[in-house]
Structure formats: C-alpha cells, structure tokens
Design an enzyme around this catalytic site. Structure first.
Site, PDB file in Angstrom:
ATOM      1  CG  ASP A  82      -1.971   1.030   1.219  1.00  0.00           C
ATOM      2  OD1 ASP A  82      -2.354   1.537   2.293  1.00  0.00           O
ATOM      3  OD2 ASP A  82      -2.428   1.383   0.107  1.00  0.00           O
ATOM      4  CD  GLU A 134      -2.819   8.325  -4.039  1.00  0.00           C
ATOM      5  OE1 GLU A 134      -2.480   7.314  -3.410  1.00  0.00           O
ATOM      6  OE2 GLU A 134      -3.011   9.427  -3.504  1.00  0.00           O
ATOM      7  CG  HIS A 208      -6.420   4.739  -1.580  1.00  0.00           C
ATOM      8  ND1 HIS A 208      -5.269   4.378  -0.952  1.00  0.00           N
ATOM      9  CD2 HIS A 208      -6.396   4.114  -2.783  1.00  0.00           C
ATOM     10  CE1 HIS A 208      -4.554   3.599  -1.722  1.00  0.00           C
ATOM     11  NE2 HIS A 208      -5.213   3.420  -2.845  1.00  0.00           N
ATOM     12  N   GLY A 209      -9.420   5.449   1.422  1.00  0.00           N
ATOM     13  CA  GLY A 209     -10.207   6.133   2.444  1.00  0.00           C
ATOM     14  C   GLY A 209     -11.572   5.523   2.624  1.00  0.00           C
ATOM     15  CG  ASN A 230      -7.044   0.869  -0.507  1.00  0.00           C
ATOM     16  OD1 ASN A 230      -7.486   0.197  -1.435  1.00  0.00           O
ATOM     17  ND2 ASN A 230      -5.774   1.205  -0.411  1.00  0.00           N
TER      18      ASN A 230
HETATM   19  O1  G3H Z   1      -4.307   3.164   2.005  1.00  0.00           O
HETATM   20  C1  G3H Z   1      -5.105   2.892   2.886  1.00  0.00           C
HETATM   21  C2  G3H Z   1      -6.488   3.318   2.790  1.00  0.00           C
HETATM   22  O2  G3H Z   1      -6.657   4.348   1.919  1.00  0.00           O
HETATM   23  C3  G3H Z   1      -7.186   3.367   4.107  1.00  0.00           C
HETATM   24  O3  G3H Z   1      -7.989   4.478   4.304  1.00  0.00           O
HETATM   25  O4  G3H Z   1      -7.887   4.383   6.795  1.00  0.00           O
HETATM   26  O5  G3H Z   1      -9.533   5.859   5.626  1.00  0.00           O
HETATM   27  O6  G3H Z   1      -9.819   3.364   5.626  1.00  0.00           O
HETATM   28  P1  G3H Z   1      -8.851   4.532   5.652  1.00  0.00           P
HETATM   29 ZN    ZN Z   2      -4.724   4.971   0.939  1.00  0.00          ZN
END
Ligand code: G3H
Ligand code: ZN
Length: 279
Positions: A82, A134, A208-209, A230
């Site tokens: 990651d 990305e 992501h996020g 993610n």
């Molecule tokens: O790279 C990791 C992810 O983007 C995790 O995002 O912690 O907001 O679930 P998050």
């Molecule tokens: Zn991320």
C-alpha cells in the site's frame, strides 16, 4: 492456494459488478481475523502492507504470514503493498513475494509520476505482479503519509496518465480522504463517470479512504465502477476497541480472541457490502 495478482481479483470484481476490499494488516491477529472473515464470506480478499508496518520492520514478517494464510485457503488472496514510497521499495516487495504493488507517485509532477510508475510496471509485469498507481494525493493522513494534493483529480490528468502508463489499477481522488471523515464526504460520481467514459483503456478504479463511508455512498461508488476499496482505520480501531474491552481480563488469549472478533465483524460487514448482489 498460491497468492493471486491484483488484476485477477479486480477482473472478478468487474465481472460481478462488485468491489474487493483491501484491508491493511499490522500484525498476525489482524491478518488472521481478516482471512477468517473472507473464509466465512467466501470472497476474494486483498491483504495490504502499509508504510506504518514497513517502518517498524514488518514487511517480510507480514509477507510470510499472508503467504501461510493463503496456502491454507482455497480463496484468492492478494498480498499488496500500500502506498509504495519508491521504485526500490516496490522491488523489495516483489522479491518478498508480493503479488501486487502500489507506487504512490501522486505527490510528484504528472510527468514524473508517469515515468516512475512506468519503471515499476516494467519490473512488476516482468514477473506477473500487478501495479496500482495514484493520481491526486488523497487528502487526510495515514501511516505518516499526509495527502496535500487537490481534493479531486481532473479528467484531463487521468487521460494523460493512462495514455502514458499501462497500469492495472488507478487510485483517484474524487473527494475521498484517509482516516475518519469529519463530515459526510461528497464523492464526485460525475467525475468518476467522466473518467470511465474516456476512450483510452481505463484501468480498474480504486477508492482509498474506505473507513467511515456510508453504505449508500459505497454502493454508488461500486455502481460507478470502483473495483477496489481500501479500509484501514476502521480495522485498526476495531482491534483497539477489542483490546480495550478486555483490558482487565489480564489474559492475553482473551484479549486476542475478543480483538479478533471485533475485527472480523467489521471485515465481514465490508465484504458483504462490497460484494452485495444489489450493487
Ligand atoms: O491506504 C489505505 C487506505 O486508503 C485506508 O484508508 O484508513 O480511511 O480506511 P482509511
Ligand atoms: Zn490509501
């Protein structure tokens, strides 16, 4: 079964109008809990090693744990890097048996992101490893990575990037952020639709996020073509909640089993949501 590539599971997701979760792993307990959740749901899973775990020397250790878990299972499991920080780090992961590496060039000028990502692809594809790139440094903070890019990518930037790079998956910032959201995020699905309409071959799209997104937002993202989501923060917090809940038991295996059940519950809910028929 042996580990599989990111491309294989995202092709599966595309065919099933679903998304595959990429869960960050930080220790054995979390990795085992996530694998148990995937087994109960009988769905593919991506186990990701992030910069936080790497910084404390866990790259090879966690790679061994994931390889052992995958060997015991009949499920498709991806071992994924990651937010890869350099070409050298991606090569070290390929050498350690990773089947997917992210090169995060989002903080670089576009031209440099293209050049560097091309290098990683040349090395990774030579040995059947998938690559995620990305665009648009995703806001928020995660594992010491502070995203200070624009909140959203431009379609022109995505078009220029995918015309220059043959990547398997592309993480785009469309209003998403790392960590828990302070307010309801407004993901730009119009932007996602415009990206998907591009004439060039659009790689699998990554969000992501994933922590803290409402179910309806996730469903819409999947409807609009997101194939990998993610999730790290919610998994980590579940583990810590589990430990906190048993703090006075003073029995380590009570701690571990409760923490693992907390992680499993979060992971199963995410897998069910991401792969629901109605998506
Ligand atoms: O790279 C990791 C992810 O983007 C995790 O995002 O912690 O907001 O679930 P998050
Ligand atoms: Zn991320």
């Amino acid at each position: 079964m042996p580990l599989v590539s990111l491309k294989e599971v995202l092709d599966w997701a595309e065919a099933h109008n679903a998304a595959v979760p990429a869960f960050n792993i930080d220790n054995i307990d979390i990795a085992q809990s996530l694998m148990l959740a995937a087994e109960e749901e009988q769905k593919p899973v991506i186990l990701a090693v992030g910069q936080g775990a790497i910084r404390v020397g866990r790259l090879d250790l966690l790679a061994s744990v994931v390889k052992t878990l995958a060997a015991r299972s009949a499920l498709p499991v991806v071992l994924h890097l990651d937010h890869g920080a350099s070409f050298e780090q991606t090569v070290a992961c390929i050498r350690a048996g990773f089947t997917s590496v992210m090169f995060d060039g989002s903080s670089l000028p576009l031209r440099e992101n293209i050049e560097q990502t091309r290098l990683v692809i040349k090395a990774a594809h030579a040995v059947g490893v998938s690559v995620e790139a990305e665009l648009g440094a995703i806001p928020g903070a995660e594992d010491g990575i502070v995203g200070n890019g624009p909140a959203k990518v431009s379609v022109a930037e995505v078009e220029a990037f995918i015309n220059g790079v043959d990547v398997d998956a592309l993480a785009v910032s469309i209003g998403n952020a790392h960590g828990l959201y302070k307010s309801e995020p407004k993901l730009d699905f119009e932007l996602l639709r415009s990206i998907r309409k591009l004439k060039a071959q659009v790689p699998h799209l990554v969000l992501h996020g994933g922590s803290g997104l409402q179910d309806k937002v996730v469903r819409s993202a999947i409807q609009e073509g997101v194939r990998k989501i993610n999730v790290a923060t919610e998994i980590r917090l579940a583990y810590l909640e589990g430990l906190r809940a048993t703090m006075d038991s003073r029995d380590i295996y009570t701690y571990i089993s409760v923490a693992r059940s907390f992680v499993m519950n979060v992971a199963k809910a995410k897998i069910q949501l991401f792969t629901a028929e109605e998506n």
